[in-house]
Enzyme design. Structure first.
Site, short mmCIF file in Angstrom:
data_model
loop_
_atom_site.label_atom_id
_atom_site.label_comp_id
_atom_site.label_asym_id
_atom_site.label_seq_id
_atom_site.Cartn_x
_atom_site.Cartn_y
_atom_site.Cartn_z
N ASP A 56 5.50 0.65 11.72
CA ASP A 56 4.25 0.00 11.33
C ASP A 56 4.18 -1.45 11.79
O ASP A 56 3.17 -2.13 11.55
CB ASP A 56 4.07 0.07 9.81
N ARG A 82 -8.17 -1.00 5.32
CA ARG A 82 -7.45 0.05 4.61
C ARG A 82 -6.07 -0.42 4.16
O ARG A 82 -5.51 0.11 3.21
CB ARG A 82 -7.26 1.29 5.50
N CYS A 135 -4.34 12.94 12.95
CA CYS A 135 -4.23 11.49 12.76
C CYS A 135 -4.15 10.86 14.14
O CYS A 135 -3.48 11.39 15.03
CB CYS A 135 -2.97 11.16 11.96
N ARG A 151 1.26 14.70 12.78
CA ARG A 151 1.92 14.37 11.51
C ARG A 151 2.03 15.62 10.65
O ARG A 151 1.38 15.76 9.62
CB ARG A 151 1.18 13.25 10.79
N LYS A 177 0.83 -1.21 0.00
CA LYS A 177 0.00 0.00 0.00
C LYS A 177 0.86 1.26 0.00
O LYS A 177 0.65 2.20 -0.77
CB LYS A 177 -0.92 0.03 1.22
N ASN A 178 1.88 1.28 0.87
CA ASN A 178 2.69 2.49 1.03
C ASN A 178 3.66 2.73 -0.11
O ASN A 178 4.32 3.76 -0.15
CB ASN A 178 3.42 2.45 2.38
C1 EPZ Z 1 4.67 6.84 5.87
O1 EPZ Z 1 3.99 7.95 6.44
C2 EPZ Z 1 3.67 5.68 5.92
N1 EPZ Z 1 2.47 6.05 5.21
C3 EPZ Z 1 3.31 5.37 7.37
O2 EPZ Z 1 2.51 4.18 7.37
C4 EPZ Z 1 4.57 5.04 8.13
O3 EPZ Z 1 4.24 4.86 9.48
C5 EPZ Z 1 5.57 6.22 8.01
O4 EPZ Z 1 5.84 6.50 6.62
C6 EPZ Z 1 6.90 5.90 8.67
O5 EPZ Z 1 7.45 4.76 8.16
C7 EPZ Z 1 2.46 5.96 3.87
O6 EPZ Z 1 3.42 5.67 3.21
C8 EPZ Z 1 1.16 6.25 3.20
P1 EPZ Z 1 6.96 10.15 7.75
P2 EPZ Z 1 4.65 9.41 6.34
O7 EPZ Z 1 6.84 11.43 7.04
O8 EPZ Z 1 5.50 9.50 5.16
C9 EPZ Z 1 7.66 13.40 11.10
C10 EPZ Z 1 0.68 2.80 7.86
O9 EPZ Z 1 0.34 2.29 8.93
N2 EPZ Z 1 7.48 14.40 10.04
O10 EPZ Z 1 8.06 9.23 7.36
O11 EPZ Z 1 3.57 10.38 6.53
C11 EPZ Z 1 6.37 12.61 11.37
O12 EPZ Z 1 5.50 13.31 12.20
C12 EPZ Z 1 1.15 4.27 7.83
O13 EPZ Z 1 0.67 2.23 6.77
C13 EPZ Z 1 7.69 15.72 10.36
O14 EPZ Z 1 8.00 16.06 11.50
O15 EPZ Z 1 5.58 9.38 7.65
C14 EPZ Z 1 6.93 11.34 11.97
O16 EPZ Z 1 7.17 11.57 13.33
C15 EPZ Z 1 0.98 4.96 9.14
N3 EPZ Z 1 7.53 16.64 9.36
C16 EPZ Z 1 8.24 11.15 11.21
O17 EPZ Z 1 8.58 12.41 10.66
C17 EPZ Z 1 7.19 16.27 8.07
O18 EPZ Z 1 7.05 17.14 7.21
C18 EPZ Z 1 8.15 10.14 10.07
O19 EPZ Z 1 7.01 10.43 9.32
C19 EPZ Z 1 6.99 14.92 7.79
C20 EPZ Z 1 7.15 13.99 8.80
#
Ligand code: EPZ
Length: 487
Positions: A362, A454, A168, A173, A74-75
């Site tokens: 995850d 989902r 979320c 996020r 999915k991701n």
């Molecule tokens: C992706 O989300 C995945 N979602 C998430 O999977 C997964 O948990 C996450 O990566 C981490 O591996 C999809 O790919 C659709 P991040 P993403 O930006 O990209 C912080 C699932 O269960 N951050 O890597 O949104 C953020 O808050 C989902 O399938 C900032 O601070 O996650 C987090 O603490 C849930 N500022 C960390 O970085 C930003 O601009 C990592 O988030 C962006 C992120």
């Protein structure tokens, strides 16, 4: 009518349209009606679709046995769909999981003008001849990943107006790193009325650092990468995410004609090109789904083979499963087998989640479920989403002894859990509840399984094939006194 025509006449036609989500049937249905003897009417296959208000009834403590094949990730699929917008030619994406999130993404992309067709259960064609730059709140709020439409929109239209994704349950996020990246690429960035406005008339390549408080960002890297591939000049992205899903996106972009180096590392170098062309791409298998099935084998004392599970993508998980004593085999590079049916003793371990190649956040909830029935004291620390413990109060309802201290779950392992009615809150938390219910003694009812639909393609059917006593039922079949829904 000739044989060939008759064959052509019976080709399934229903799959073209995205199947409605309210339909209820638990099995492939084939209808064949003929009002003229010998005349074959088209065979209509309806893809059985979960109902949003379904519940799971699970009777636990049965070892799982058998082989399961992983779906596409999915991701990976969600950013790949967005990347297809970068060209005005057709992009075909294969091995796409049949999930509600994918259908949401298709809906949003149609809304901004792309032709998005589903040619079979797991193959989609995207043709983005003309696009509009506005992605509305009512669609974006349904699925955060739609923020990665920003990159392709500014490349194609030099502007984008995309709703902020909103809150979320797994914790804050923000998308500040995405916006910092766009601003670094010369975009004007403003937020008005809950929308991000990007003005990319002066888009250009640049040196960027995308590391944040919790390390690199997966979708942030994807978004900026997609903006950089058509930005004049060279872009260097330091502290880029190197998740397998980001690598898969790089593979598609390259197939479309992009120039990217450093793929799989934390430093990506992109040479902007004039335009991208169409391509066909197969989505990688879902390492999180694979990891969930491996933990299901471990927690039930079973023998489960997961085909399509790439050990290289799961290294951190396999390392922790071995460390806690679970017998693991890798019969092939893309196949992993849990032999928890063999004599072995599991012991408590500590786990810290990190961006890839660290232990995946995850899989954190599923690991909590396993440690809840593993003797000793385990500490699981969530470094990526420090508040991501919605599953804990529900596991405690099943008798788990877990305390939350800041970003850590302190788990005293017990010999067993007991079945109970529990409520899913988000995708991975619901997976952990299913695993705990499979190990628990007695019956569990899991509500709001739409969360699990989902991200897992018909997990109930696939667990059933591994011998699990799990049923998907309409919510009204749940005994009223167990119903946790408010009101
Ligand atoms: C992706 O989300 C995945 N979602 C998430 O999977 C997964 O948990 C996450 O990566 C981490 O591996 C999809 O790919 C659709 P991040 P993403 O930006 O990209 C912080 C699932 O269960 N951050 O890597 O949104 C953020 O808050 C989902 O399938 C900032 O601070 O996650 C987090 O603490 C849930 N500022 C960390 O970085 C930003 O601009 C990592 O988030 C962006 C992120």
């Amino acid at each position: 009518m000739s044989g060939a025509m008759a064959k052509a006449a019976v080709r399934p036609v229903a799959i073209k349209a995205d199947p409605p989500t309210t339909h209820r049937s638990d099995d492939w249905k084939a209808t064949r009606t003929s009002h003229r003897p010998g005349f074959l009417l088209p065979v209509v296959f309806t893809v059985p679709q979960p109902h949003p208000m379904d519940v799971f009834r699970v009777n636990g403590s049965r070892p799982l046995r058998g082989t399961v094949h992983t779906s596409g990730a999915k991701n990976a699929a969600l950013p790949l769909f967005a990347a297809a917008l970068l060209s005005d030619e057709t992009v075909t994406i294969e091995n796409v999981p049949d999930l509600s999130d994918i259908r949401f993404m298709a809906e949003i992309m149609r809304h901004i003008g792309a032709d998005v067709e589903r040619s079979d259960a797991n193959t989609w064609k995207v043709h983005a001849r003309k696009l509009t730059n506005h992605a509305p709140y009512e669609l974006v709020r349904k699925m955060r990943a739609s923020v990665c439409l920003m990159g392709p929109l500014i490349d194609r239209l030099r502007s984008a107006v995309v709703s902020l994704p909103g809150g979320c349950v797994i914790g804050p996020r923000p998308i500040d790193l995405h916006l910092k990246g766009f601003s670094g690429l010369g975009c004007g960035v403003s937020i008005e009325g809950g929308y991000v406005h990007l003005d990319a008339r002066h888009l250009h390549g640049a040196d960027l650092f995308l590391g944040g408080r919790h390390g690199s960002t997966a979708l942030g890297t994807a978004n900026i990468l997609m903006a950089a591939v058509l930005a004049p000049g060279t872009t260097r992205i330091e502290s880029a995410a190197c998740e397998p899903e980001v690598v898969d996106l790089c593979r598609l972009l390259r197939a479309m004609g992009a120039r990217i180096d450093g793929i799989g590392s934390h430093a990506l170098v992109v040479e902007g090109v004039e335009r991208l062309h169409g391509a066909t791409h197969r989505v990688i298998s879902d390492r999180i789904e694979a990891g969930t099935f491996l933990i299901a084998g471990a927690i039930t004392g079973g023998d489960v083979t997961v085909e399509g599970a790439r050990a290289s993508d799961l290294a951190a998980l396999l390392d922790k499963l071995r460390e806690c004593g679970v017998p693991i085999e890798s019969p092939a590079p893309d196949c992993v087998r849990v032999r928890a049916d063999r004599p072995h003793s599991r012991k408590a371990i500590d786990v810290i989640t990190m961006p890839h190649p660290g232990f995946a956040t995850d899989l954190q909830a599923q690991m909590c479920a396993l440690m809840a029935v593993t003797p000793g004291l385990s500490i699981i620390t969530e470094k990526v989403f420090p508040n991501r413990f919605m599953h804990v109060p529900e596991l405690q309802r099943m008798g788990a002894d877990i305390a939350i201290e800041g970003p850590s779950a302190i788990i005293k392992g017990l010999s067993r859990l007991s079945g109970a009615p529990v409520m899913a809150s988000d995708l991975r938390a619901s997976a952990a509840l299913v695993l705990a219910a499979l190990a628990a003694h007695g019956e569990s009812w899991i509500q709001r399984v739409y969360h699990i639909d989902r991200g897992y393609e018909r997990i109930d059917l696939r667990l059933k094939r591994l011998g699990a006593a799990i049923e998907r039922l309409p919510a009204d079949q749940m005994p009223k006194h167990l119903d946790g829904e408010p009101g």
